[in-house]
Design a protein around this motif. Structure first.
Motif, PDB file in Angstrom:
ATOM      1  N   LEU A 162      -0.940   3.969 -10.999  1.00  0.00           N
ATOM      2  CA  LEU A 162      -0.544   4.545 -12.280  1.00  0.00           C
ATOM      3  C   LEU A 162       0.395   5.714 -12.024  1.00  0.00           C
ATOM      4  CD1 LEU A 162      -0.831   4.987 -15.368  1.00  0.00           C
ATOM      5  CD2 LEU A 162      -2.878   6.345 -14.871  1.00  0.00           C
ATOM      6  N   VAL A 163       1.375   5.874 -12.900  1.00  0.00           N
ATOM      7  CA  VAL A 163       2.258   7.035 -12.843  1.00  0.00           C
ATOM      8  C   VAL A 163       1.382   8.284 -12.875  1.00  0.00           C
ATOM      9  CG1 VAL A 163       4.055   8.263 -14.107  1.00  0.00           C
ATOM     10  CG2 VAL A 163       4.088   5.788 -14.026  1.00  0.00           C
ATOM     11  N   SER A 164       1.750   9.294 -12.103  1.00  0.00           N
ATOM     12  CA  SER A 164       0.977  10.521 -12.030  1.00  0.00           C
ATOM     13  C   SER A 164       0.811  11.170 -13.404  1.00  0.00           C
ATOM     14  CB  SER A 164       1.686  11.503 -11.088  1.00  0.00           C
ATOM     15  OG  SER A 164       1.090  12.766 -11.158  1.00  0.00           O
ATOM     16  N   GLU A 165      -0.324  11.807 -13.615  1.00  0.00           N
ATOM     17  CA  GLU A 165      -0.585  12.503 -14.884  1.00  0.00           C
ATOM     18  C   GLU A 165       0.463  13.578 -15.172  1.00  0.00           C
ATOM     19  OE1 GLU A 165      -2.792  12.041 -17.465  1.00  0.00           O
ATOM     20  OE2 GLU A 165      -3.168  10.152 -16.420  1.00  0.00           O
ATOM     21  N   SER A 166       1.048  14.149 -14.115  1.00  0.00           N
ATOM     22  CA  SER A 166       2.082  15.174 -14.313  1.00  0.00           C
ATOM     23  C   SER A 166       3.292  14.620 -15.067  1.00  0.00           C
ATOM     24  CB  SER A 166       2.534  15.736 -12.962  1.00  0.00           C
ATOM     25  OG  SER A 166       3.179  14.736 -12.200  1.00  0.00           O
ATOM     26  N   HIS A 167       3.486  13.307 -15.025  1.00  0.00           N
ATOM     27  CA  HIS A 167       4.619  12.687 -15.705  1.00  0.00           C
ATOM     28  C   HIS A 167       4.414  12.594 -17.221  1.00  0.00           C
ATOM     29  CE1 HIS A 167       5.585  11.900 -11.625  1.00  0.00           C
ATOM     30  NE2 HIS A 167       6.579  11.089 -11.890  1.00  0.00           N
TER      31      HIS A 167
ATOM     32  N   GLY B 130       0.798  -1.220   0.000  1.00  0.00           N
ATOM     33  CA  GLY B 130       0.000   0.000   0.000  1.00  0.00           C
ATOM     34  C   GLY B 130       0.832   1.272   0.000  1.00  0.00           C
ATOM     35  N   GLY B 131       2.158   1.137   0.116  1.00  0.00           N
ATOM     36  CA  GLY B 131       3.029   2.301   0.047  1.00  0.00           C
ATOM     37  C   GLY B 131       3.205   3.006   1.374  1.00  0.00           C
ATOM     38  N   PHE B 132       3.914   4.127   1.332  1.00  0.00           N
ATOM     39  CA  PHE B 132       4.219   4.928   2.517  1.00  0.00           C
ATOM     40  C   PHE B 132       3.382   6.193   2.507  1.00  0.00           C
ATOM     41  CE2 PHE B 132       8.092   2.563   1.604  1.00  0.00           C
ATOM     42  CZ  PHE B 132       8.427   2.059   2.844  1.00  0.00           C
ATOM     43  N   GLU B 133       3.038   6.671   3.689  1.00  0.00           N
ATOM     44  CA  GLU B 133       2.334   7.947   3.804  1.00  0.00           C
ATOM     45  C   GLU B 133       3.305   9.068   3.449  1.00  0.00           C
ATOM     46  OE1 GLU B 133      -0.043  10.558   7.175  1.00  0.00           O
ATOM     47  OE2 GLU B 133       0.535   8.497   7.614  1.00  0.00           O
ATOM     48  N   ARG B 134       2.816  10.079   2.756  1.00  0.00           N
ATOM     49  CA  ARG B 134       3.662  11.211   2.395  1.00  0.00           C
ATOM     50  C   ARG B 134       3.694  12.226   3.530  1.00  0.00           C
ATOM     51  NH1 ARG B 134       2.301  12.294  -3.961  1.00  0.00           N
ATOM     52  NH2 ARG B 134       1.728  10.160  -4.437  1.00  0.00           N
ATOM     53  N   SER B 135       4.839  12.902   3.663  1.00  0.00           N
ATOM     54  CA  SER B 135       5.015  13.887   4.733  1.00  0.00           C
ATOM     55  C   SER B 135       4.572  15.280   4.333  1.00  0.00           C
ATOM     56  CB  SER B 135       6.482  13.949   5.157  1.00  0.00           C
ATOM     57  OG  SER B 135       6.867  12.707   5.687  1.00  0.00           O
ATOM     58  N   PHE B 136       4.509  15.553   3.025  1.00  0.00           N
ATOM     59  CA  PHE B 136       4.063  16.856   2.545  1.00  0.00           C
ATOM     60  C   PHE B 136       3.440  16.678   1.166  1.00  0.00           C
ATOM     61  CE2 PHE B 136       8.550  16.329   1.713  1.00  0.00           C
ATOM     62  CZ  PHE B 136       8.703  16.681   0.385  1.00  0.00           C
ATOM     63  N   LYS B 137       2.629  17.637   0.759  1.00  0.00           N
ATOM     64  CA  LYS B 137       1.775  17.521  -0.419  1.00  0.00           C
ATOM     65  C   LYS B 137       2.511  17.133  -1.693  1.00  0.00           C
ATOM     66  CE  LYS B 137      -1.693  20.020  -3.046  1.00  0.00           C
ATOM     67  NZ  LYS B 137      -2.395  21.261  -3.271  1.00  0.00           N
ATOM     68  N   GLU B 138       3.614  17.780  -2.008  1.00  0.00           N
ATOM     69  CA  GLU B 138       4.309  17.533  -3.264  1.00  0.00           C
ATOM     70  C   GLU B 138       5.418  16.495  -3.161  1.00  0.00           C
ATOM     71  OE1 GLU B 138       3.246  18.803  -6.127  1.00  0.00           O
ATOM     72  OE2 GLU B 138       1.667  19.843  -5.047  1.00  0.00           O
ATOM     73  N   GLN B 139       5.467  15.751  -2.081  1.00  0.00           N
ATOM     74  CA  GLN B 139       6.510  14.737  -1.913  1.00  0.00           C
ATOM     75  C   GLN B 139       6.333  13.618  -2.930  1.00  0.00           C
ATOM     76  OE1 GLN B 139       6.462  12.751   1.852  1.00  0.00           O
ATOM     77  NE2 GLN B 139       8.137  11.394   1.317  1.00  0.00           N
ATOM     78  N   PRO B 140       7.394  13.258  -3.664  1.00  0.00           N
ATOM     79  CA  PRO B 140       7.281  12.099  -4.553  1.00  0.00           C
ATOM     80  C   PRO B 140       7.049  10.846  -3.712  1.00  0.00           C
ATOM     81  CG  PRO B 140       9.265  13.366  -5.031  1.00  0.00           C
ATOM     82  CD  PRO B 140       8.689  13.905  -3.750  1.00  0.00           C
ATOM     83  N   PRO B 141       6.166   9.962  -4.140  1.00  0.00           N
ATOM     84  CA  PRO B 141       5.951   8.745  -3.351  1.00  0.00           C
ATOM     85  C   PRO B 141       7.241   7.942  -3.206  1.00  0.00           C
ATOM     86  CG  PRO B 141       4.298   8.945  -5.073  1.00  0.00           C
ATOM     87  CD  PRO B 141       5.314  10.018  -5.316  1.00  0.00           C
ATOM     88  N   MET B 142       7.437   7.371  -2.023  1.00  0.00           N
ATOM     89  CA  MET B 142       8.584   6.498  -1.796  1.00  0.00           C
ATOM     90  C   MET B 142       8.243   5.120  -2.342  1.00  0.00           C
ATOM     91  SD  MET B 142       9.661   7.783   1.995  1.00  0.00           S
ATOM     92  CE  MET B 142       7.997   7.821   2.659  1.00  0.00           C
ATOM     93  N   VAL B 143       9.235   4.381  -2.774  1.00  0.00           N
ATOM     94  CA  VAL B 143       9.041   3.071  -3.389  1.00  0.00           C
ATOM     95  C   VAL B 143       8.940   2.011  -2.287  1.00  0.00           C
ATOM     96  CG1 VAL B 143      10.004   1.379  -4.978  1.00  0.00           C
ATOM     97  CG2 VAL B 143      10.327   3.823  -5.414  1.00  0.00           C
ATOM     98  N   PRO B 144       7.839   1.262  -2.228  1.00  0.00           N
ATOM     99  CA  PRO B 144       7.675   0.282  -1.157  1.00  0.00           C
ATOM    100  C   PRO B 144       8.178  -1.125  -1.516  1.00  0.00           C
ATOM    101  CG  PRO B 144       5.614   0.533  -2.308  1.00  0.00           C
ATOM    102  CD  PRO B 144       6.593   1.486  -2.960  1.00  0.00           C
ATOM    103  N   HIS B 145       9.163  -1.209  -2.401  1.00  0.00           N
ATOM    104  CA  HIS B 145       9.728  -2.501  -2.797  1.00  0.00           C
ATOM    105  C   HIS B 145      11.121  -2.290  -3.360  1.00  0.00           C
ATOM    106  CE1 HIS B 145       8.998  -1.428  -7.000  1.00  0.00           C
ATOM    107  NE2 HIS B 145       7.794  -1.011  -6.617  1.00  0.00           N
ATOM    108  N   GLU B 146      11.834  -3.388  -3.607  1.00  0.00           N
ATOM    109  CA  GLU B 146      13.194  -3.299  -4.142  1.00  0.00           C
ATOM    110  C   GLU B 146      13.180  -2.851  -5.599  1.00  0.00           C
ATOM    111  OE1 GLU B 146      15.928  -6.460  -3.243  1.00  0.00           O
ATOM    112  OE2 GLU B 146      14.653  -7.107  -1.586  1.00  0.00           O
TER     113      GLU B 146
END
Length: 141
Positions: free
Chosen positions: A95-100, A50-66
Motif C-alpha cells: 500500500l502507498v505509505s500513509e504519508s502520501h 519483494g522489492g529492494f532493500e533501502r539504504s537509509f531510513k527516509e529513502q523512497p522505495p525503488m520500483v522493482p518492475h517496469e
C-alpha cells in the motif's frame, strides 16, 4: 562604430576560444564534449520480487518492475491500480505509505495528496547499468 570585418573577427575569436574550452571538458561518460554521441545501449529494468532493500531510513522505495508504459497524468495514475487503498490487497502489492495521504496543511485525506500523486518523481526503477561516477556510499547495514 566598429566595422563589419572587425565584428566578424571578434565573433570568430570568441567561437574558437569557446570550442577550445569545450574540448577540455569531459562528460560523465568520460568523453570530450565535442565527441559525437554514440547510440546508447539498451538497458533492462531489474525486476526484483519483494522489492529492494533501502539504504537509509527516509529513502523512497525503488520500483522493482517496469513503469515506462504506466500513465501518470491528471486523469489517471496506473500505480494506484495496484498500490491504492482499494486494490493493494487484491493485487498483493504494498500500500502507498500513509504519508502520501497527508496534504501540505497536515490534513489527512481519503485519496493521495496532490503533492504525492506523481509517483515517479521519487520512486524509480533500477537499470542494469554501471555507475556514471565512482560511489563508495555505505548504507545502514
Amino acid at each position: 562604430m566598429k566595422s563589419i570585418p572587425a565584428l566578424l573577427s571578434m565573433a570568430l575569436i570568441i567561437a574558437l576560444s569557446s570550442y577550445a574550452a569545450m574540448a577540455e571538458l569531459q562528460s560523465l561518460r568520460g568523453d570530450e564534449l565535442t565527441t559525437p554521441s554514440i547510440k546508447p545501449q539498451r538497458l533492462t529494468i531489474i525486476k526484483q520480487s519483494g522489492g529492494f532493500e533501502r539504504s537509509f531510513k527516509e529513502q523512497p522505495p525503488m520500483v522493482p518492475h517496469e513503469v515506462d508504459k504506466y500513465p501518470i497524468n491528471l486523469r489517471a495514475n496506473r500505480c494506484l491500480s495496484c498500490h491504492g487503498k482499494k486494490t493493494h490487497q487484491v493485487k498483493k502489492s504494498p500500500l502507498v505509505s500513509e504519508s502520501h495521504f497527508i496534504n501540505r496543511s497536515g490534513e489527512k485525506l481519503e485519496s493521495i495528496a496532490p503533492g504525492r500523486y506523481f509517483c515517479t518523481q521519487c520512486h524509480a526503477p533500477q537499470l542494469n547499468d554501471r555507475a556514471l561516477v565512482e560511489n563508495d556510499f555505505k548504507g545502514r547495514h
